[in-house]
Design an enzyme around this catalytic site. Structure first.
Site, mmCIF file in Angstrom:
data_model
loop_
_atom_site.group_PDB
_atom_site.id
_atom_site.type_symbol
_atom_site.label_atom_id
_atom_site.label_comp_id
_atom_site.label_asym_id
_atom_site.label_seq_id
_atom_site.Cartn_x
_atom_site.Cartn_y
_atom_site.Cartn_z
ATOM 1 N N THR A 125 -1.138 -8.681 -6.984
ATOM 2 C CA THR A 125 0.264 -8.366 -7.261
ATOM 3 C C THR A 125 0.968 -7.824 -6.022
ATOM 4 O O THR A 125 0.327 -7.519 -5.020
ATOM 5 C CB THR A 125 0.360 -7.300 -8.373
ATOM 6 O OG1 THR A 125 -0.254 -6.091 -7.905
ATOM 7 C CG2 THR A 125 -0.324 -7.756 -9.646
ATOM 8 N N ASP A 126 2.295 -7.702 -6.114
ATOM 9 C CA ASP A 126 3.058 -7.091 -5.029
ATOM 10 C C ASP A 126 3.976 -6.006 -5.602
ATOM 11 O O ASP A 126 3.957 -5.751 -6.809
ATOM 12 C CB ASP A 126 3.842 -8.153 -4.252
ATOM 13 C CG ASP A 126 4.883 -8.860 -5.100
ATOM 14 O OD1 ASP A 126 5.376 -8.275 -6.080
ATOM 15 O OD2 ASP A 126 5.218 -10.009 -4.775
ATOM 16 N N ALA A 127 4.748 -5.370 -4.732
ATOM 17 C CA ALA A 127 5.567 -4.228 -5.148
ATOM 18 C C ALA A 127 6.681 -4.628 -6.115
ATOM 19 O O ALA A 127 7.316 -3.761 -6.714
ATOM 20 C CB ALA A 127 6.139 -3.511 -3.927
ATOM 21 N N ALA A 128 6.930 -5.932 -6.289
ATOM 22 C CA ALA A 128 7.888 -6.363 -7.312
ATOM 23 C C ALA A 128 7.234 -6.304 -8.698
ATOM 24 O O ALA A 128 7.888 -6.563 -9.705
ATOM 25 C CB ALA A 128 8.398 -7.764 -7.011
ATOM 26 N N GLY A 129 5.935 -5.992 -8.744
ATOM 27 C CA GLY A 129 5.258 -5.734 -10.016
ATOM 28 C C GLY A 129 4.609 -6.949 -10.654
ATOM 29 O O GLY A 129 4.047 -6.845 -11.744
#
Lengths: 131, 131, 131, 131
Positions: free
Chosen positions: D14-18
């Protein structure tokens, strides 16, 4: 107008076949896109914090014409193509700085603008299109 | 009690030196930790959504004793070591299922419990320690 | 003498907890190590192609003192510590260029020199130690 | 005949955009392709070691229809589409096991067969096409 991003290829970008791992090529193009956003004053971290809108990718594609090895210095040209008011595409051309006339790969990402809470589409903020 | 996680090594885990990329070894151990949390009913996605607490890693380390190649099937044994009420460590032992007596790598992660908004330390929820 | 590597944090470096994924912190330190090798005329791609020797990592560790967010511009200071003739360590200190006095993380990797065919240890080439 | 690969989504995906980072979606599809190869007795590690041929990707693409979150258990259906004797495509359909009727993403990779030393195209070995 074209924006260029420069990036060296590291060991972590490669796989045991000895070349750039294909999906990592997509990821490096996305770095170029983030730098392009940054260059027009759009900060991903601010977008993530404010949660006013999000820009998820609905499509990504990449074509490789030549192998890319560890130690290459890439130049990635980034171009934004507005599609409609809630959607845009970014086109990438990937070169090595040591032979800048030979296209190594090209890629495309398509993005939509959504409300990150409801995940419904919303109009695209003007600053994203580089206007 | 020891929990075991099984995981094949894919091309994306390797680098041009032909073996598992070292930092990816740490990442695979973290997958084992997530499965261990899951096995005791702790869901990372719920933690992320509820934002009651977060469990950032303050330390990670890994030792490699043998190269790990593409196609290996790993068995990763996970063990939780409570340190104090706001901190715990997870110890990992990495084997190949084809020679389960030979330790290929061992790793350790240390975690703290924080409030994800203030980022201050808070007491560790009991379920995390497997109690 | 200390060598510094500069690197922006991209979305792909982060995870759903909103910060730099811990193992990716190790990978970024390894990029700094590759640039440091490069700065003294050592090319990873040449090492990989010639297969005279390989420099596998036998130990990696990282400590985080502060969260690292998307959009941070990191400065990573790299220092080589010779241990003995067939082993060396690289120490890393990670700062943000926006607050260069605050250590965000530190890391260490230990490397050995082997023959990549036999995978037995061999003496370390002088150029690796920056002599 | 369709082959299915099952894979949980971890924090590192995953990334910080969730959500799942888009390029990691491509990488997970490639894992499914490796398991599919494996199921017909083709070992990537053997291909890498013997260097008789290599199967680089010349094109990859992915479409996302719904966000994919940490903790999802994916089912990825893999199908091989022979194009001509030196080229083939793999089509992927990505579902969550909790709602197996809803297509979350689809992807495609195109592969050619080359001699890994000369990097010229060579005929595709029969076992790759699952014949």
């Amino acid at each position: 107008m074209t924006f260029s991003y420069y990036r060296n290829i590291y060991l972590s970008d490669t796989d045991a076949a000895g070349v750039l791992y294909f999906a990592q090529g997509m990821s490096i193009c996305h770095e170029a896109y983030e730098e392009w956003l940054n260059a027009q004053g759009v900060s991903i971290q601010t977008i993530l914090k404010e949660k006013k809108f999000a820009l998820p990718i609905i499509h990504g594609e990449i074509d490789f014409f030549s192998p890319i090895f560890c130690g290459y210095r890439l130049q990635i040209d980034v171009k934004c193509v507005p599609i409609k008011d809630r959607e845009y595409a970014i086109a990438y051309q990937v070169f090595s700085t040591s032979s800048p006339d030979k296209l190594l790969a090209k890629a495309l990402t398509k993005h939509v603008c959504i409300n990150p809470i409801t995940r419904k589409r919303v109009p695209l903020p003007r600053e994203i299109l580089g206007e």
